[in-house]
Structures are given as structure tokens and as C-alpha cells.
Design a protein around this motif. Structure first.
Motif, PDB file in Angstrom:
ATOM      1  N   TRP A 225       0.850  -1.200   0.000  1.00  0.00           N
ATOM      2  CA  TRP A 225       0.000   0.000   0.000  1.00  0.00           C
ATOM      3  C   TRP A 225       0.883   1.247   0.000  1.00  0.00           C
ATOM      4  CZ3 TRP A 225      -4.748   1.814  -0.716  1.00  0.00           C
ATOM      5  CH2 TRP A 225      -5.065   3.077  -0.215  1.00  0.00           C
ATOM      6  N   VAL A 226       0.544   2.229  -0.831  1.00  0.00           N
ATOM      7  CA  VAL A 226       1.274   3.501  -0.850  1.00  0.00           C
ATOM      8  C   VAL A 226       0.299   4.597  -0.421  1.00  0.00           C
ATOM      9  CG1 VAL A 226       2.559   5.141  -2.285  1.00  0.00           C
ATOM     10  CG2 VAL A 226       2.699   2.685  -2.766  1.00  0.00           C
ATOM     11  N   ASP A 227       0.609   5.252   0.675  1.00  0.00           N
ATOM     12  CA  ASP A 227      -0.262   6.339   1.147  1.00  0.00           C
ATOM     13  C   ASP A 227      -0.298   7.483   0.136  1.00  0.00           C
ATOM     14  OD1 ASP A 227      -1.426   5.654   3.536  1.00  0.00           O
ATOM     15  OD2 ASP A 227       0.185   6.477   4.794  1.00  0.00           O
ATOM     16  N   GLY A 228      -1.450   8.106  -0.025  1.00  0.00           N
ATOM     17  CA  GLY A 228      -1.560   9.332  -0.816  1.00  0.00           C
ATOM     18  C   GLY A 228      -1.207  10.535   0.047  1.00  0.00           C
ATOM     19  N   VAL A 229      -1.255  11.743  -0.543  1.00  0.00           N
ATOM     20  CA  VAL A 229      -0.832  12.935   0.213  1.00  0.00           C
ATOM     21  C   VAL A 229      -1.676  13.188   1.449  1.00  0.00           C
ATOM     22  CG1 VAL A 229       0.417  14.384  -1.436  1.00  0.00           C
ATOM     23  CG2 VAL A 229      -2.072  14.361  -1.485  1.00  0.00           C
ATOM     24  N   LEU A 230      -2.978  12.886   1.356  1.00  0.00           N
ATOM     25  CA  LEU A 230      -3.837  13.179   2.512  1.00  0.00           C
ATOM     26  C   LEU A 230      -3.450  12.344   3.741  1.00  0.00           C
ATOM     27  CD1 LEU A 230      -6.257  14.692   3.750  1.00  0.00           C
ATOM     28  CD2 LEU A 230      -7.755  12.948   2.778  1.00  0.00           C
ATOM     29  N   PRO A 231      -3.405  11.002   3.624  1.00  0.00           N
ATOM     30  CA  PRO A 231      -2.977  10.249   4.821  1.00  0.00           C
ATOM     31  C   PRO A 231      -1.545  10.548   5.247  1.00  0.00           C
ATOM     32  CG  PRO A 231      -3.370   8.745   2.966  1.00  0.00           C
ATOM     33  CD  PRO A 231      -3.875  10.097   2.555  1.00  0.00           C
ATOM     34  N   ILE A 232      -0.652  10.854   4.300  1.00  0.00           N
ATOM     35  CA  ILE A 232       0.727  11.194   4.707  1.00  0.00           C
ATOM     36  C   ILE A 232       0.699  12.420   5.613  1.00  0.00           C
ATOM     37  CG2 ILE A 232       2.992  12.036   3.935  1.00  0.00           C
ATOM     38  CD1 ILE A 232       2.692  10.412   1.396  1.00  0.00           C
ATOM     39  N   ARG A 235      -0.933  11.673   9.030  1.00  0.00           N
ATOM     40  CA  ARG A 235      -0.123  10.874   9.965  1.00  0.00           C
ATOM     41  C   ARG A 235       1.075  11.660  10.474  1.00  0.00           C
ATOM     42  NH1 ARG A 235      -1.969   5.337   8.692  1.00  0.00           N
ATOM     43  NH2 ARG A 235      -2.193   5.122   6.456  1.00  0.00           N
ATOM     44  N   GLU A 236       1.733  12.406   9.549  1.00  0.00           N
ATOM     45  CA  GLU A 236       2.962  13.127   9.943  1.00  0.00           C
ATOM     46  C   GLU A 236       2.684  14.424  10.674  1.00  0.00           C
ATOM     47  OE1 GLU A 236       5.571  14.057   6.752  1.00  0.00           O
ATOM     48  OE2 GLU A 236       5.872  11.966   6.167  1.00  0.00           O
ATOM     49  N   GLY A 237       1.455  14.946  10.523  1.00  0.00           N
ATOM     50  CA  GLY A 237       1.165  16.263  11.090  1.00  0.00           C
ATOM     51  C   GLY A 237       1.716  17.374  10.216  1.00  0.00           C
ATOM     52  N   ALA A 238       1.754  17.106   8.901  1.00  0.00           N
ATOM     53  CA  ALA A 238       2.179  18.160   7.973  1.00  0.00           C
ATOM     54  C   ALA A 238       0.967  19.016   7.599  1.00  0.00           C
ATOM     55  CB  ALA A 238       2.775  17.533   6.713  1.00  0.00           C
ATOM     56  N   TRP A 239       1.232  20.132   6.952  1.00  0.00           N
ATOM     57  CA  TRP A 239       0.151  20.991   6.465  1.00  0.00           C
ATOM     58  C   TRP A 239      -0.095  20.632   5.006  1.00  0.00           C
ATOM     59  CZ3 TRP A 239       1.256  26.670   8.451  1.00  0.00           C
ATOM     60  CH2 TRP A 239       1.292  26.630   9.852  1.00  0.00           C
ATOM     61  N   LEU A 240      -1.351  20.376   4.674  1.00  0.00           N
ATOM     62  CA  LEU A 240      -1.677  20.025   3.290  1.00  0.00           C
ATOM     63  C   LEU A 240      -2.376  21.202   2.615  1.00  0.00           C
ATOM     64  CD1 LEU A 240      -1.912  17.986   0.960  1.00  0.00           C
ATOM     65  CD2 LEU A 240      -4.016  17.138   2.019  1.00  0.00           C
ATOM     66  N   ILE A 241      -1.795  21.660   1.509  1.00  0.00           N
ATOM     67  CA  ILE A 241      -2.443  22.722   0.722  1.00  0.00           C
ATOM     68  C   ILE A 241      -3.022  22.090  -0.535  1.00  0.00           C
ATOM     69  CG2 ILE A 241      -2.186  24.944  -0.437  1.00  0.00           C
ATOM     70  CD1 ILE A 241       0.377  25.410   1.090  1.00  0.00           C
ATOM     71  N   ILE A 242      -4.334  22.162  -0.655  1.00  0.00           N
ATOM     72  CA  ILE A 242      -4.968  21.635  -1.852  1.00  0.00           C
ATOM     73  C   ILE A 242      -5.216  22.822  -2.784  1.00  0.00           C
ATOM     74  CG2 ILE A 242      -6.902  20.330  -2.750  1.00  0.00           C
ATOM     75  CD1 ILE A 242      -7.281  19.223   0.073  1.00  0.00           C
TER      76      ILE A 242
END
Ligand SMILES: Nc1ncnc2c1ncn2[C@@H]1O[C@H](COP(=O)(O)OP(=O)(O)OP(=O)(O)O)[C@@H](O)[C@H]1O
Ligand SMILES: [Mg+2]
Length: 422
Positions: A225-232, A235-242
Motif C-alpha cells: 500500500w502507498v499512502d496518498g498525500v492526505l494520509p501522509i 499521519r505526519e502532522g504536515a500541512w496540506l495545501i490543496i
């Protein structure tokens, strides 16, 4: 009969109309007459309840309508309306004062929470203290790779204080506005200063649901399984900009809706319903050019979808306008210190004029801060403003737009005299 008497009748013309105050107070009183479809009008001075009546007559609706119009022109206003206005103003100022007090004590409580023994290190963005990432404090190198580089020239303006506070409070933030108005870089620059990793996903045709959520693949004979940007990011506590969320496929919007709540968890159906719980430092941002209040510009951003209100209601949505002339001149000076000092305000004024032409629909293309900086950079390299405008501006727009922009630039007289004649 015209429509207005009926409108007056629907509102109910009965009541007292006054002008002036005290002894100077003059009034007209309108009441229903005993005779069908007629109104009694009385006139007097001083107090309408006790004062002497010097005119007492009966009029029909048309006539009354004409009188109401005349009285309004003479400065009479309905007493009931005045009382309502006064009541609203009083309530407004009372609520205003109470609200300011409540906000001040909430601010004090927040400061207390930070101060009282908790080891939250913060960085000041505008007037807001934004917590530094735990990983940055621990010096964890892996997650540091995702932290954007600080742009020292970045200018945080007053418009950004509310958004910085939303980040502290873990709200979902959507920034809407024209291209190159500073939406993405704003989030990146806060992350850069507070040591938070940033992941980006662009929805304009580049991101599939697999990229976003994850997918199974075969590696060395094994299915993994390869995580997509959202679960990454979660899980990491990063900021996601869509970016360009208004171009996202419905399947992506559906997945997003679930994680829009502050503690919203992600269900990975493809992975046997694994539940991904958000790391406390996870933040979600979106940018869009044509959503919500920007929908009037949808024709400029072809293919943009209308995001429905129920979806928008799950975000704090901020309209990100271009910087003011002074702010943009300041950004130019900070970004390109070699630029002749007098040139920065002139270039900012050119950008402002182009945007005004765009707002009047004389120009079909918006003029971004990115474009302005690029033009100035090229100007410094070539020493020739007109030549620099070619690849940074003219070649990107229609011939008519290029001609109009050229004339706006000429108007500000920054080309050499011989170039003006070309
Ligand atoms: N406040 C600012 N201070 C300094 N530079 C800025 C500022 N705002 C914008 N810029 C400059 O403008 C460039 C474009 O900004 P950014 O990429 O954030 O715009 P955007 O609104 O995300 O654009 P798009 O809609 O095209 O994605 C930035 O790289 C930066 O150089
Ligand atoms: Mg952007």
C-alpha cells in the motif's frame, strides 16, 4: 394607477411622520378613515398626542401616496422607523461593546494557557503567536525536508491575522482570489517560519483519487500500500495545501468532507477500512480561484466547478485580494533590493492600473504579484523595461490586452524615450 401606492399600502402608511424637535417639531398623522379606502390625515406642531390639530382631512390612496412623497422630500420621517433605528443602533453599540469585551477576555485566556507552564514555543506572525512544530523543536531531520524555505521578502499584512489565528485554532482555511495574489505563499511562509512541513496537491487535472488517498501496487513481487498525500499529511502532522480545489473531482471532495471536521478521521476503504486519525499538528488548506464570492469570475477559470454551500460551510473562506499599491511597492523593494527606489511605487501603480482595467473588463487578464516581480527581475537583468515585458507579460496575454498594458506602462513613462516611439 402606478404601483407605488399599493407598495405604500402594503407597508402600512398609518403612523406619525415628524421633522424637527421640541417646540419646532412638526407632524403629520395618518390613520384609517371610517370610510372605505380613505385615510385621515392630521397636521400639527409639538407633541402629536397632545398638540393642537390645525389640518384634519380625508384623502384617497393616490393622494396619500403623493403626500408621503412630498413629506419625505420635506424631511419628514416615520416615527416608528426612527424608533426602530434608534433601538437597532443602541442594541448594535451594546452588542459591539460586549463582543469586544468577550474577545479581549478570550485573548487573555489564550495568553494565560500559553504562559502557564506549557512549553509551547511560538513565532509571531503579524500579531498572532503561532506554535512551532514539535519536530522542529526535536530537530527531527526527516520531517524537516518538507518545511518550505523562508522568503525573507515576504510581507505579512493585516489581512492575514485572522487566518493565522484560524491556524492556531485548527480551522480549515480556504483562500479564494485571483491568480498570483499570494494565497499559496502565505500558507507556505507561515509554515516556513514555524517549521511545519507542507505537502501540496493540485486539483487541476494532476491529482487522481489514488494520488490523494493512496493505492495498492506491486513491489518486488509483493503487493504494498502507498499512502496518498492526505494520509501522509494526517499521519505526519504536515500541512496540506490543496490548490485549485474548485477543479477537484467529486470523489476527492467526498473524501475531504470527512476530514473537514477538526478531529475528522479518514477511512481508507481500500485498505480494509483502516482509520487514519489526524496528528494534532495536521492542518488543511485549500485555494481556489473561482469559488464562493469569486464565482463571478468563473469564466476566467475555465473548467472550475461550483463548490456547493454545504461544502463551503465547512471552511473559513477568505477572499485574498491583491496587495495595496504601498504594500506591493514594499514587496518589490524587499524582493529586489537592487531595484532603483523610485521604480518600486511606479511598478506597483502600473499593476494597480492594470487591475483596475481588468475590473472594468477592459483587460481580460488579471495582473498578478508574481508577474510584477518577474517583470522587475527581468528588467534588472536586461536593463530594458519594454524588452523585459515581452516574456513576463505581453506573450502571456492576447494582442489587444498586450496593447492596452503597453499603453498603461507608457503612461507611467518608464520606457526610454526612443522605445516610446517604436
Ligand atoms: N505578501 C507578499 N509578500 C511577498 N511576496 C508576495 C506576497 N504575496 C505574493 N507574493 C509573491 O507573489 C508570488 C505569487 O504568490 P502565490 O503563488 O502565493 O499566489 P497564489 O495566489 O497562490 O497564485 P495561484 O492562484 O496562481 O496559485 C509569490 O511567489 C511571491 O513571490
Ligand atoms: Mg497558488
Amino acid at each position: 394607477m402606478n404601483a407605488s401606492p399599493l407598495a405604500v399600502h402594503d407597508d402600512g402608511p398609518e403612523g406619525v411622520y415628524t421633522r424637527g424637535a421640541g417646540e419646532m417639531r412638526e407632524w403629520w398623522r395618518v390613520s384609517l378613515s371610517e370610510r372605505a379606502n380613505l385615510f385621515r390625515i392630521e397636521h400639527g406642531h409639538g407633541d402629536a398626542a397632545t398638540g393642537k390639530v390645525d389640518i384634519d382631512t380625508v384623502v384617497d390612496l393616490d393622494n396619500l401616496d403623493a403626500k408621503l412623497l412630498k413629506w419625505r422630500r420635506e424631511g419628514f420621517a416615520a416615527d416608528a422607523g426612527r424608533e426602530d433605528e434608534a433601538r437597532a443602533a443602541e442594541a448594535g453599540s451594546r452588542f459591539g461593546a460586549e463582543l469586544r469585551l468577550a474577545a479581549a477576555s478570550a485573548r487573555a485566556a489564550r495568553r494565560g494557557a500559553h504562559g502557564a507552564g506549557s512549553e509551547v514555543r511560538t513565532v509571531r506572525i503579524g500579531t498572532v503567536d503561532v506554535p512551532v512544530a514539535q519536530a522542529a523543536l526535536n530537530g527531527a531531520p526527516a520531517s524537516q525536508a518538507r518545511v518550505p524555505r523562508i522568503n525573507d521578502a515576504y510581507l505579512f499584512t493585516a489581512r492575514t491575522d485572522d487566518i493565522a489565528m484560524d491556524i492556531v485554532e485548527n480551522r480549515r482555511v480556504m483562500l479564494i482570489g485571483h491568480m498570483g495574489s499570494g494565497k499559496t505563499s502565505f500558507v507556505e511562509q507561515i509554515a516556513a517560519r514555524t517549521g511545519h512541513g507542507v505537502l501540496r496537491a493540485n486539483m487541476n487535472g494532476q491529482t487522481t483519487i489514488g494520488d490523494f488517498v493512496g493505492f495498492w501496487t506491486v513491489k518486488g513481487g509483493e503487493t504494498v500500500w502507498v499512502d496518498g498525500v492526505l494520509p501522509i499529511a494526517m499521519r505526519e502532522g504536515a500541512w496540506l495545501i490543496i490548490d485549485e480545489l474548485d477543479f477537484a473531482e467529486p470523489s476527492i471532495l467526498a473524501v475531504l468532507t470527512a476530514v473537514l471536521e477538526p478531529e475528522g478521521r479518514l477511512l481508507l476503504k481500500e485498505r480494509g477500512n483502516e482509520i487514519v486519525t489526524p496528528h494534532p499538528e495536521f492542518r488543511l488548506f485549500a485555494t481556489a480561484n473561482a469559488a464562493g464570492a469569486m464565482s463571478a469570475y468563473r469564466h476566467l477559470y475555465q473548467g472550475a466547478n461550483l463548490l456547493n454551500e454545504a461544502f463551503l460551510d465547512r471552511w473559513r473562506v477568505y477572499l485574498f485580494d491583491y496587495l495595496s499599491k504601498d504594500e506591493e511597492a514594499e514587496v518589490l523593494r524587499r524582493t529586489l533590493p537592487q531595484l532603483p527606489p523610485a521604480l518600486a511605487p511606479t511598478l506597483a501603480a502600473i499593476a494597480a492600473d492594470c487591475r483596475a482595467a481588468f475590473a472594468r473588463e477592459d483587460l481580460a487578464s488579471a495582473f498578478s504579484t508574481r508577474r510584477l516581480i518577474d517583470w522587475a527581475e527581468l528588467m534588472l537583468r536586461t536593463g530594458d523595461a519594454e524588452r523585459a515585458a515581452g516574456p513576463s507579460i505581453y506573450a502571456k496575454v492576447s494582442a489587444e490586452d498586450a496593447a492596452l498594458i503597453r499603453s498603461i506602462i507608457r503612461h507611467h513613462a518608464i520606457f526610454d524615450a526612443d522605445q516610446g516611439a517604436r
